[in-house]
Design an enzyme around this catalytic site. Structure first.
Site, PDB file in Angstrom:
ATOM      1  N   SER A  97       0.810  -1.509  -0.189  1.00 34.16           N
ATOM      2  CA  SER A  97      -0.098  -0.071  -0.194  1.00 34.16           C
ATOM      3  C   SER A  97       1.092   1.297   0.108  1.00 34.16           C
ATOM      4  O   SER A  97       0.003   2.611   0.044  1.00 34.16           O
ATOM      5  CB  SER A  97      -0.996   0.109   1.520  1.00 34.16           C
ATOM      6  N   PHE A 155      -9.805 -12.688   1.126  1.00 29.88           N
ATOM      7  CA  PHE A 155      -8.963 -12.870   1.927  1.00 29.88           C
ATOM      8  C   PHE A 155      -8.751 -13.192   3.484  1.00 29.88           C
ATOM      9  O   PHE A 155      -8.525 -12.922   4.489  1.00 29.88           O
ATOM     10  CB  PHE A 155      -7.287 -11.600   1.960  1.00 29.88           C
ATOM     11  N   ARG A 320      -0.139   8.906   4.965  1.00 30.41           N
ATOM     12  CA  ARG A 320      -0.246   9.000   6.797  1.00 30.41           C
ATOM     13  C   ARG A 320       0.744   9.719   7.915  1.00 30.41           C
ATOM     14  O   ARG A 320       1.616  10.077   7.198  1.00 30.41           O
ATOM     15  CB  ARG A 320       0.281   7.241   7.343  1.00 30.41           C
ATOM     16  N   SER A 361       4.620 -11.859   5.741  1.00 31.40           N
ATOM     17  CA  SER A 361       3.364 -11.256   6.200  1.00 31.40           C
ATOM     18  C   SER A 361       1.895 -12.115   7.085  1.00 31.40           C
ATOM     19  O   SER A 361       2.106 -13.680   7.188  1.00 31.40           O
ATOM     20  CB  SER A 361       2.242 -10.862   5.233  1.00 31.40           C
TER      21      SER A 361
END
Length: 409
Positions: A97, A155, A320, A361
């Protein structure tokens, strides 16, 4: 085979020297203090953070910290579990991302060119795509559209969900339609609610307004001007070009073997998460963005119009902000894609930047271990900073909802 390295050198010459040697052109500093008065980075702490990531389940972890004219880098573990090749900071990886920052930059440049109005409805540019004509471009870029995140269902079961899409090629509209089949999470302009759907819409806007694929716009507007030689948008191809670190997906079942997730189309993500890069290129990108080299000052200010996104975070337009324990705020994005957790953040002026990645991950403990790299890079030694507040485990693109994590990448 496990290797590790910590190196310090000058960014200008790229010559690597001992960690304890001060560059010849740098005046001595008071211990723990930089010229700007910010805490000096804790390079040893950064090294320990990467080793902790290994213990948390990552085959490898690496980081590159650039602090004005000085570069620190560290890499531990292996890039490939089969061959045992040592991980290197020259290895490329999927950035997940962090791609969203690329998409936002292109749209802000288009706004500067008067081809886009941030507060205009998406429907002006993509008629009929969304059922609510009050959803604006700003809502999409700040995750306040209320569009459901289709990856929640995709997912729900981590490994089976990934294997079902690993080789699949989606159109943008197919992904948006998956979202629209579900109720919206907020009213347009409501509270922040992270959704990959927003940046699929961003990709559609880029392609409609320019007439070019997002790959072309990333290349012409960002990659080539900044000479990001390790950065690519590869879709629908499945391979990472050149030298790269393999990424490993953690199954939902405790103790199950890691799954090599390196090769995939990343078509489920596209303009929300399909870029490939390196720690060096990510630092260059964030430093350029925050240093005002990619947008006008006006558009950068738009990017930094923050909305709350948790107790220690805020979100702008594809960017962010994280507020660290020492009172320092850093700016960038996190990335989660099957096999990789990555961080790319910089100081407000872009003069100190950190890019870090772990090659596993679907592991909340590992993710929050990597989060500590920001504290080491920007807050210095623990004795110089306040005790960090408890950090909630975050849910990322490939973590199953059964793990009861909040999706806040």
């Amino acid at each position: 085979m496990v290797s590790a390295a910590v190196v310090r050198g000058t960014a200008v010459t790229a010559a690597l020297v001992s960690l304890m040697v001060v560059p010849a052109h740098a005046a001595p500093l008071e211990p723990g203090i930089t010229r700007a008065g910010a805490p000096a980075p804790d390079v040893t702490g950064l090294w320990n953070d990467l080793r902790a990531a290994q213990r948390s389940g990552a085959p490898g972890a690496m980081a590159r910290l650039e602090d004005r004219d000085t570069v620190h880098w560290a890499a531990v573990g292996v890039a490939d579990r089969k061959t045992g090749r040592a991980l290197s900071n020259s290895d490329r990886f999927r950035i997940g991302s962090i791609t969203k920052v690329f998409s936002a930059v292109v749209l802000l440049q288009l706004a500067e060119e008067k081809k886009l109005t941030l507060d205009a409805p998406v429907d002006r540019y993509l008629p009929g795509l969304l059922p609510d004509k009050s959803i604006t471009v700003r809502h999409v870029l700040s995750h306040r559209s209320g569009l459901y995140d289709y990856t929640n269902d995709m997912f729900a079961r981590t490994v089976p969900g990934f294997e079902a899409v690993r080789k699949k090629v989606f159109t943008y509209r197919q992904l948006v339609n998956r979202s629209l089949a579900k109720p919206r999470t907020t009213k347009p302009g409501g509270a922040y609610s992270y959704s990959n759907t927003n940046f699929v819409v961003a990709g559609m806007l880029i392609e409609k307004l320019t007439g070019h694929p997002v790959a072309t716009e990333y290349r012409d507007r960002i990659i080539e001007p900044l000479m990001l030689t390790d950065t690519f948008y590869v879709h629908p191809g499945t391979k990472i070009p050149g030298r790269y670190a393999r990424g490993y997906l953690t199954p939902d079942t405790a103790g199950a073997a890691l799954v090599d997730a390196t090769e995939q189309t990343a078509s489920w993500a596209q303009s929300a998460g399909a870029v490939i890069s390196s720690t060096r290129d990510l630092n260059t990108f964030l430093s350029a963005l925050l240093g005002g080299r990619l947008t006008s000052r006006t558009q950068l200010a738009q990017m930094q119009r923050w909305v709350p996104a948790g107790s220690t975070q805020a979100y702008g337009l594809g960017l962010r902000r994280r507020d660290l324990s020492c009172g320092v705020s850093v700016y960038g994005h996190t990335g989660a894609v099957q096999g990789y957790y990555s961080y790319a953040f910089a100081s407000k002026d872009g003069k100190r930047s950190l890019a870090a990645v772990a090659t596993a991950s679907n592991n909340g403990t590992l993710h929050n271990t990597m989060l500590r790299t920001l504290e080491s890079a920007f807050c210095g030694k623990p004795s110089k900073r306040a005790r960090p507040a408890a950090t909630p485990v975050e849910r990322h693109d490939d973590i199953a909802p059964d793990n009861k994590l909040s999706f806040d990448e």
